[in-house]
Design a protein around this motif. Structure first.
Motif, PDB file in Angstrom:
ATOM      1  N   TRP A   1       2.207   7.437  -1.662  1.00  0.00           N
ATOM      2  CA  TRP A   1       3.184   6.366  -1.487  1.00  0.00           C
ATOM      3  C   TRP A   1       3.696   6.409  -0.049  1.00  0.00           C
ATOM      4  O   TRP A   1       3.581   7.420   0.656  1.00  0.00           O
TER       5      TRP A   1
ATOM      6  N   VAL B   1       4.252   6.429 -12.417  1.00  0.00           N
ATOM      7  CA  VAL B   1       5.225   5.760 -11.543  1.00  0.00           C
ATOM      8  C   VAL B   1       5.919   6.831 -10.725  1.00  0.00           C
ATOM      9  O   VAL B   1       5.877   8.027 -11.070  1.00  0.00           O
TER      10      VAL B   1
ATOM     11  N   SER C   1      16.280   5.815  -6.712  1.00  0.00           N
ATOM     12  CA  SER C   1      15.769   4.446  -6.679  1.00  0.00           C
ATOM     13  C   SER C   1      15.307   4.034  -8.071  1.00  0.00           C
ATOM     14  O   SER C   1      15.281   4.836  -9.003  1.00  0.00           O
TER      15      SER C   1
ATOM     16  N   SER D   1      12.539   1.347  -3.845  1.00  0.00           N
ATOM     17  CA  SER D   1      11.512   1.977  -4.682  1.00  0.00           C
ATOM     18  C   SER D   1      10.232   2.161  -3.877  1.00  0.00           C
ATOM     19  O   SER D   1       9.823   1.265  -3.127  1.00  0.00           O
ATOM     20  N   PRO D   2       9.551   3.296  -4.037  1.00  0.00           N
ATOM     21  CA  PRO D   2       8.279   3.497  -3.324  1.00  0.00           C
ATOM     22  C   PRO D   2       7.189   2.573  -3.865  1.00  0.00           C
ATOM     23  O   PRO D   2       7.288   2.049  -4.974  1.00  0.00           O
ATOM     24  N   GLU D   3       6.159   2.405  -3.070  1.00  0.00           N
ATOM     25  CA  GLU D   3       4.964   1.672  -3.506  1.00  0.00           C
ATOM     26  C   GLU D   3       3.860   2.689  -3.783  1.00  0.00           C
ATOM     27  O   GLU D   3       3.391   3.380  -2.883  1.00  0.00           O
ATOM     28  N   LEU D   4       3.457   2.781  -5.054  1.00  0.00           N
ATOM     29  CA  LEU D   4       2.525   3.819  -5.482  1.00  0.00           C
ATOM     30  C   LEU D   4       1.096   3.312  -5.416  1.00  0.00           C
ATOM     31  O   LEU D   4       0.805   2.179  -5.794  1.00  0.00           O
TER      32      LEU D   4
ATOM     33  N   THR E   1       9.667   7.615  -8.267  1.00  0.00           N
ATOM     34  CA  THR E   1      10.983   7.203  -7.767  1.00  0.00           C
ATOM     35  C   THR E   1      11.320   8.082  -6.571  1.00  0.00           C
ATOM     36  O   THR E   1      10.672   9.115  -6.329  1.00  0.00           O
TER      37      THR E   1
ATOM     38  N   TYR F   1      10.784  13.033  -3.910  1.00  0.00           N
ATOM     39  CA  TYR F   1      10.086  12.006  -4.685  1.00  0.00           C
ATOM     40  C   TYR F   1       9.810  12.573  -6.077  1.00  0.00           C
ATOM     41  O   TYR F   1       9.451  13.748  -6.230  1.00  0.00           O
TER      42      TYR F   1
ATOM     43  N   TYR G   1      12.096   2.598 -10.554  1.00  0.00           N
ATOM     44  CA  TYR G   1      10.704   3.019 -10.684  1.00  0.00           C
ATOM     45  C   TYR G   1       9.797   2.155  -9.813  1.00  0.00           C
ATOM     46  O   TYR G   1      10.034   0.954  -9.635  1.00  0.00           O
ATOM     47  N   SER G   2       8.760   2.789  -9.293  1.00  0.00           N
ATOM     48  CA  SER G   2       7.766   2.060  -8.497  1.00  0.00           C
ATOM     49  C   SER G   2       6.877   1.228  -9.407  1.00  0.00           C
ATOM     50  O   SER G   2       7.038   1.221 -10.637  1.00  0.00           O
ATOM     51  N   ASN G   3       5.922   0.570  -8.792  1.00  0.00           N
ATOM     52  CA  ASN G   3       4.859  -0.076  -9.557  1.00  0.00           C
ATOM     53  C   ASN G   3       4.061   0.987 -10.315  1.00  0.00           C
ATOM     54  O   ASN G   3       4.014   2.153  -9.910  1.00  0.00           O
TER      55      ASN G   3
END
Length: 297
Positions: free
Chosen positions: A58, A101, A112, A41-44, A103, A67, A114-116
């Motif tokens: 991200w 968020v 992936s 998961s990406p970091e947003l 993905t 994305y 969901y991100s933060n």
């Protein structure tokens, strides 16, 4: 042997050997749990925001195909857009709190999780309300109902406040002014976005007392006499003076020559700038233009 396109699961295999001399061997067992790699998961992060836009980014995910940016609305994930970039600017954001968020759709491993979540509190209304009053610049001779009207074209008006002294503000949009003289009224409003208007002022001028007019008539006898009128008004000021001699129509003016023999009646009064009218006053002017006669016996 090679098995392809197998889903994630637990597998059990049985293997035997076949010999031309000894036949088939006893089976052997192979157990194997198959699992596929998943896309991280990406970091947003929130880069910046202003009145109506928010820029998010991200870190790059190796092997990412695209994305997907979502807004979380009432617990549901609503897709905003898909992009192959690592930065995205959301435009035309409305007032209130918004949560986003992202993905990644991986070229090998699918989507992936969901991100933060990143929250943005938008306050598009940065302009305070505008409040006006119905106060004019003219003098009044009665109590005045002052009305305040506030307008705010974005978040809306929250409250309006007024004060007679500039210190003790009270909430309200209409109130009565009844004190004589020039009353200074201060007022302002706030809106639902928390903007506070700068204090404005207006004047309400009230004069309920009529002018006081006097004359120089002195009760003595004269051959001819000029009546002079003097009026005073402590608040709005004298507007006009009027006089009448022996029942004639009232005439505007502050002096009149009286020369009719006998006891003349002069009526007079004044008005002020607030429209107050003084009660009519009376003075007597005695005129004698005939010389005495000597009579002998």
């Amino acid at each position: 042997r090679t098995f392809t396109n197998m889903p994630e699961d637990w597998y059990e295999y049985e293997v035997t050997a076949v010999s031309d001399r000894f036949g088939e061997s006893a089976p052997s067992y192979v157990e194997y749990t198959l699992g596929h790699p998943t896309a991280p998961s990406p970091e947003l992060k929130l880069v910046s925001f202003d009145e109506q836009t928010a820029t998010l980014n991200w870190k790059e995910i190796t092997g990412a195909f695209v994305y997907n940016l979502y807004e979380v609305i009432n617990g549901e994930y609503v897709l905003i857009d898909s992009t192959d970039k690592r930065t995205y600017t959301v435009n035309d954001i409305t007032d209130g709190k918004h949560e986003y968020v992202v993905t990644v759709t991986h070229s090998r491993f699918g989507d992936s999780g969901y991100s933060n979540a990143v929250a943005v509190e938008m306050q598009n209304d940065l302009t305070p309300p505008v409040t006006s009053s119905n106060a004019g610049d003219t003098w009044l001779n009665q109590d005045f109902l002052m009305e305040l009207t506030a307008e705010d074209d974005k978040s809306g008006v929250a409250s309006t406040f007024y004060s007679f002294d500039g210190v003790d503000f009270k909430e309200g949009t209409n109130f009565t002014v009844n004190n004589g003289g020039i009353q200074k009224i201060s007022f302002y409003s706030t809106d639902l976005a928390g903007n506070i208007e700068e204090v404005k002022t207006a004047q309400v001028k009230i004069d309920k007392i009529a002018p006081e007019t006097t004359s120089n008539a002195n009760g003595s006898w004269h051959q001819e006499f000029t009546v002079k009128l003097t009026a005073e008004d402590a608040q709005s000021g004298v507007e006009k003076m009027f006089y009448s001699v022996n029942g004639s129509e009232f005439t505007e003016g502050d002096s009149v020559i009286v020369n009719e023999e006998g006891i003349n009646t002069v009526l007079f009064y004044s008005t002020d700038l607030a429209g107050n009218v003084e009660e009519v006053k009376t003075a007597e002017v005695k005129i004698d233009q005939t010389a005495p006669e000597m009579i002998s016996n």
